[in-house]
Design a protein around this motif. Structure first.
Motif, PDB file in Angstrom:
ATOM      1  N   MET A 101     -20.613  19.226  23.379  1.00 20.29           N
ATOM      2  CA  MET A 101     -19.421  20.155  23.020  1.00 20.29           C
ATOM      3  C   MET A 101     -19.632  20.521  21.545  1.00 20.29           C
ATOM      4  N   PRO A 102     -19.480  21.934  21.516  1.00 20.39           N
ATOM      5  CA  PRO A 102     -19.759  22.609  20.002  1.00 20.39           C
ATOM      6  C   PRO A 102     -18.549  22.347  19.128  1.00 20.39           C
ATOM      7  N   ILE A 103     -18.825  22.269  18.032  1.00 15.95           N
ATOM      8  CA  ILE A 103     -17.671  22.160  17.027  1.00 15.95           C
ATOM      9  C   ILE A 103     -17.624  23.540  16.133  1.00 15.95           C
ATOM     10  N   SER A 104     -16.449  23.416  15.654  1.00 14.72           N
ATOM     11  CA  SER A 104     -16.018  24.589  15.032  1.00 14.72           C
ATOM     12  C   SER A 104     -16.815  24.718  13.595  1.00 14.72           C
ATOM     13  N   VAL A 105     -16.886  25.961  13.061  1.00 15.10           N
ATOM     14  CA  VAL A 105     -17.297  26.162  11.587  1.00 15.10           C
ATOM     15  C   VAL A 105     -16.542  25.391  10.550  1.00 15.10           C
ATOM     16  N   GLU A 106     -15.196  25.475  10.784  1.00 14.64           N
ATOM     17  CA  GLU A 106     -14.613  24.879   9.794  1.00 14.64           C
ATOM     18  C   GLU A 106     -14.829  23.213   9.760  1.00 14.64           C
ATOM     19  N   ARG A 107     -14.889  22.746  10.956  1.00 18.94           N
ATOM     20  CA  ARG A 107     -15.218  21.307  11.100  1.00 18.94           C
ATOM     21  C   ARG A 107     -16.737  20.962  10.540  1.00 18.94           C
ATOM     22  N   SER A 108     -17.596  21.987  10.882  1.00 18.94           N
ATOM     23  CA  SER A 108     -18.942  21.677  10.240  1.00 18.94           C
ATOM     24  C   SER A 108     -18.775  21.607   8.777  1.00 18.94           C
ATOM     25  N   LEU A 109     -18.133  22.443   8.135  1.00 19.14           N
ATOM     26  CA  LEU A 109     -17.986  22.469   6.675  1.00 19.14           C
ATOM     27  C   LEU A 109     -17.389  21.583   6.246  1.00 19.14           C
ATOM     28  N   LEU A 110     -16.198  20.864   6.825  1.00 17.26           N
ATOM     29  CA  LEU A 110     -15.672  19.685   6.511  1.00 17.26           C
ATOM     30  C   LEU A 110     -16.453  18.466   6.459  1.00 17.26           C
ATOM     31  N   ILE A 111     -17.212  18.506   7.617  1.00 17.37           N
ATOM     32  CA  ILE A 111     -18.348  17.362   7.461  1.00 17.37           C
ATOM     33  C   ILE A 111     -19.133  17.237   6.438  1.00 17.37           C
ATOM     34  N   ILE A 112     -19.743  18.514   6.040  1.00 16.63           N
ATOM     35  CA  ILE A 112     -20.879  18.679   4.953  1.00 16.63           C
ATOM     36  C   ILE A 112     -20.271  18.477   3.824  1.00 16.63           C
ATOM     37  N   VAL A 113     -18.913  18.708   3.580  1.00 21.45           N
ATOM     38  CA  VAL A 113     -18.057  18.517   2.187  1.00 21.45           C
ATOM     39  C   VAL A 113     -17.876  17.090   1.922  1.00 21.45           C
ATOM     40  N   VAL A 114     -17.458  16.421   3.197  1.00 18.53           N
ATOM     41  CA  VAL A 114     -17.233  14.947   2.849  1.00 18.53           C
ATOM     42  C   VAL A 114     -18.248  14.204   2.762  1.00 18.53           C
ATOM     43  N   CYS A 115     -19.445  14.489   3.286  1.00 17.69           N
ATOM     44  CA  CYS A 115     -20.914  13.690   3.204  1.00 17.69           C
ATOM     45  C   CYS A 115     -21.353  14.045   1.540  1.00 17.69           C
ATOM     46  N   GLY A 116     -21.272  15.119   1.225  1.00 23.08           N
ATOM     47  CA  GLY A 116     -21.532  15.398  -0.001  1.00 23.08           C
ATOM     48  C   GLY A 116     -20.793  14.781  -1.091  1.00 23.08           C
ATOM     49  N   LEU A 117     -19.231  14.492  -0.671  1.00 25.79           N
ATOM     50  CA  LEU A 117     -18.726  13.994  -1.919  1.00 25.79           C
ATOM     51  C   LEU A 117     -18.932  12.449  -1.654  1.00 25.79           C
ATOM     52  N   VAL A 118     -18.977  11.834  -0.605  1.00 27.94           N
ATOM     53  CA  VAL A 118     -19.701  10.481  -0.383  1.00 27.94           C
ATOM     54  C   VAL A 118     -20.890  10.337  -1.220  1.00 27.94           C
ATOM     55  N   VAL A 119     -21.746  11.218  -1.038  1.00 29.45           N
ATOM     56  CA  VAL A 119     -23.190  10.907  -1.730  1.00 29.45           C
ATOM     57  C   VAL A 119     -22.990  10.957  -3.144  1.00 29.45           C
ATOM     58  N   PHE A 120     -22.277  12.114  -3.707  1.00 25.59           N
ATOM     59  CA  PHE A 120     -22.196  12.169  -4.967  1.00 25.59           C
ATOM     60  C   PHE A 120     -21.190  10.647  -5.577  1.00 25.59           C
ATOM     61  N   THR A 121     -20.224  10.346  -5.042  1.00 25.24           N
ATOM     62  CA  THR A 121     -19.421   9.392  -5.530  1.00 25.24           C
ATOM     63  C   THR A 121     -20.397   8.175  -5.484  1.00 25.24           C
ATOM     64  N   THR A 122     -21.082   7.714  -4.445  1.00 22.64           N
ATOM     65  CA  THR A 122     -22.062   6.636  -4.560  1.00 22.64           C
ATOM     66  C   THR A 122     -23.260   6.824  -5.674  1.00 22.64           C
ATOM     67  N   ARG A 123     -23.447   8.013  -6.240  1.00 22.90           N
ATOM     68  CA  ARG A 123     -24.717   8.047  -6.872  1.00 22.90           C
ATOM     69  C   ARG A 123     -23.732   8.159  -8.475  1.00 22.90           C
ATOM     70  N   ALA A 124     -22.791   8.327  -8.616  1.00 26.45           N
ATOM     71  CA  ALA A 124     -21.905   8.386  -9.906  1.00 26.45           C
ATOM     72  C   ALA A 124     -21.308   6.872 -10.148  1.00 26.45           C
ATOM     73  N   ILE A 125     -21.155   6.115  -8.951  1.00 27.75           N
ATOM     74  CA  ILE A 125     -20.435   4.828  -9.482  1.00 27.75           C
ATOM     75  C   ILE A 125     -21.270   3.848 -10.536  1.00 27.75           C
ATOM     76  N   PRO A 126     -22.719   3.836 -10.380  1.00 28.31           N
ATOM     77  CA  PRO A 126     -23.250   2.996 -11.230  1.00 28.31           C
ATOM     78  C   PRO A 126     -23.118   3.638 -12.801  1.00 28.31           C
ATOM     79  N   PHE A 127     -23.067   4.729 -12.839  1.00 30.04           N
ATOM     80  CA  PHE A 127     -23.137   5.296 -14.286  1.00 30.04           C
ATOM     81  C   PHE A 127     -21.748   5.315 -14.851  1.00 30.04           C
TER      82      PHE A 127
END
Length: 111
Positions: free
Chosen positions: A1-27
Protein backbone atom coordinates in the motif's frame (compact mmCIF):
# COMPACT_ATOMS: atom_id res chain seq x y z
CA UNK A 1 0.00 0.00 0.00
CA UNK A 2 1.68 3.22 -1.12
CA UNK A 3 1.63 6.18 1.23
CA UNK A 4 1.12 9.81 0.30
CA UNK A 5 3.85 12.40 0.01
CA UNK A 6 2.40 14.29 2.98
CA UNK A 7 2.50 11.19 5.18
CA UNK A 8 6.08 10.44 4.07
CA UNK A 9 7.16 13.99 4.93
CA UNK A 10 5.40 13.77 8.30
CA UNK A 11 7.25 10.53 9.09
CA UNK A 12 10.59 12.13 8.14
CA UNK A 13 9.92 15.23 10.25
CA UNK A 14 8.83 13.21 13.29
CA UNK A 15 11.88 10.93 13.03
CA UNK A 16 14.14 13.97 12.69
CA UNK A 17 12.62 15.62 15.76
CA UNK A 18 12.96 12.44 17.81
CA UNK A 19 16.64 12.05 16.82
CA UNK A 20 17.36 15.73 17.52
CA UNK A 21 15.61 15.57 20.89
CA UNK A 22 17.42 12.43 22.01
CA UNK A 23 20.75 13.95 20.97
CA UNK A 24 20.01 17.27 22.72
CA UNK A 25 18.78 15.86 26.06
CA UNK A 26 22.26 15.12 27.50
CA UNK A 27 23.41 18.67 26.73
CA UNK A 28 20.35 20.10 28.43
CA UNK A 29 20.54 17.82 31.48
CA UNK A 30 24.30 18.04 32.01
CA UNK A 31 25.03 21.56 30.82
CA UNK A 32 27.93 23.58 32.17
CA UNK A 33 27.81 23.84 35.95
CA UNK A 34 26.04 20.61 36.83
CA UNK A 35 28.24 17.68 37.84
CA UNK A 36 27.74 14.51 35.79
CA UNK A 37 26.33 11.77 38.04
CA UNK A 38 28.73 8.92 38.88
CA UNK A 39 26.40 6.33 37.34
CA UNK A 40 26.50 8.14 34.00
CA UNK A 41 30.31 8.30 34.15
CA UNK A 42 30.42 4.59 34.99
CA UNK A 43 28.07 3.67 32.15
CA UNK A 44 30.14 5.79 29.78
CA UNK A 45 33.18 3.66 30.67
CA UNK A 46 31.67 0.18 30.65
CA UNK A 47 28.98 0.25 27.97
CA UNK A 48 31.11 0.78 24.83
CA UNK A 49 33.32 -2.31 25.42
CA UNK A 50 30.27 -4.32 26.50
CA UNK A 51 28.38 -3.43 23.32
CA UNK A 52 31.39 -4.29 21.15
CA UNK A 53 31.74 -7.62 22.95
CA UNK A 54 28.07 -8.40 22.39
CA UNK A 55 28.40 -7.54 18.70
CA UNK A 56 31.40 -9.85 18.33
CA UNK A 57 29.51 -12.70 20.00
CA UNK A 58 26.45 -12.03 17.85
CA UNK A 59 28.52 -12.05 14.66
CA UNK A 60 30.35 -15.27 15.53
CA UNK A 61 27.44 -17.22 17.05
CA UNK A 62 26.59 -19.07 13.83
CA UNK A 63 30.15 -20.07 12.91
CA UNK A 64 30.33 -23.80 12.25
CA UNK A 65 33.77 -25.05 13.25
CA UNK A 66 33.11 -28.69 12.31
CA UNK A 67 32.14 -28.10 8.67
CA UNK A 68 34.23 -26.56 5.89
CA UNK A 69 35.55 -23.83 5.99
CA UNK A 70 35.69 -24.45 9.76
CA UNK A 71 35.20 -20.78 10.63
CA UNK A 72 38.50 -19.79 9.01
CA UNK A 73 37.21 -16.67 7.19
CA UNK A 74 35.66 -15.34 10.37
CA UNK A 75 38.67 -16.02 12.57
CA UNK A 76 41.14 -14.67 10.00
CA UNK A 77 39.11 -11.45 9.76
CA UNK A 78 38.82 -11.18 13.56
CA UNK A 79 42.58 -11.71 13.92
CA UNK A 80 43.31 -8.99 11.33
CA UNK A 81 40.90 -6.59 13.08
CA UNK A 82 42.60 -7.20 16.43
CA UNK A 83 46.12 -6.80 15.03
CA UNK A 84 45.21 -3.64 13.10
CA UNK A 85 43.44 -2.12 16.07
CA UNK A 86 46.32 -2.82 18.46
CA UNK A 87 48.79 -1.50 15.90
CA UNK A 88 46.99 1.61 14.56
CA UNK A 89 44.31 2.32 17.24
CA UNK A 90 41.87 3.29 14.49
CA UNK A 91 38.37 1.82 14.75
CA UNK A 92 37.32 2.76 11.24
CA UNK A 93 40.45 1.30 9.67
CA UNK A 94 40.39 -1.98 11.60
CA UNK A 95 36.67 -2.61 11.14
CA UNK A 96 36.71 -1.54 7.49
CA UNK A 97 39.72 -3.69 6.57
CA UNK A 98 38.32 -6.64 8.52
CA UNK A 99 34.96 -6.36 6.77
CA UNK A 100 36.52 -6.11 3.30
CA UNK A 101 38.88 -8.99 4.06
CA UNK A 102 36.01 -11.16 5.29
CA UNK A 103 33.99 -10.43 2.15
CA UNK A 104 36.96 -11.26 -0.09
CA UNK A 105 37.58 -14.49 1.82
CA UNK A 106 34.00 -15.76 1.62
CA UNK A 107 33.48 -14.64 -1.99
CA UNK A 108 36.75 -15.88 -3.49
CA UNK A 109 39.01 -17.97 -1.27
CA UNK A 110 36.43 -20.08 0.60
CA UNK A 111 33.64 -19.96 -2.02
Amino acid sequence: MPISVERSLLIIVVCGLVVFTTRAIPFVLFSGKKEIPEIVKYLGKVLPPAVVGMLVIYCLKAVNVVKFPFGLPEFIAVFVVIVLHVWKRNNLLSIGVGTVLYMVLIQTVFA
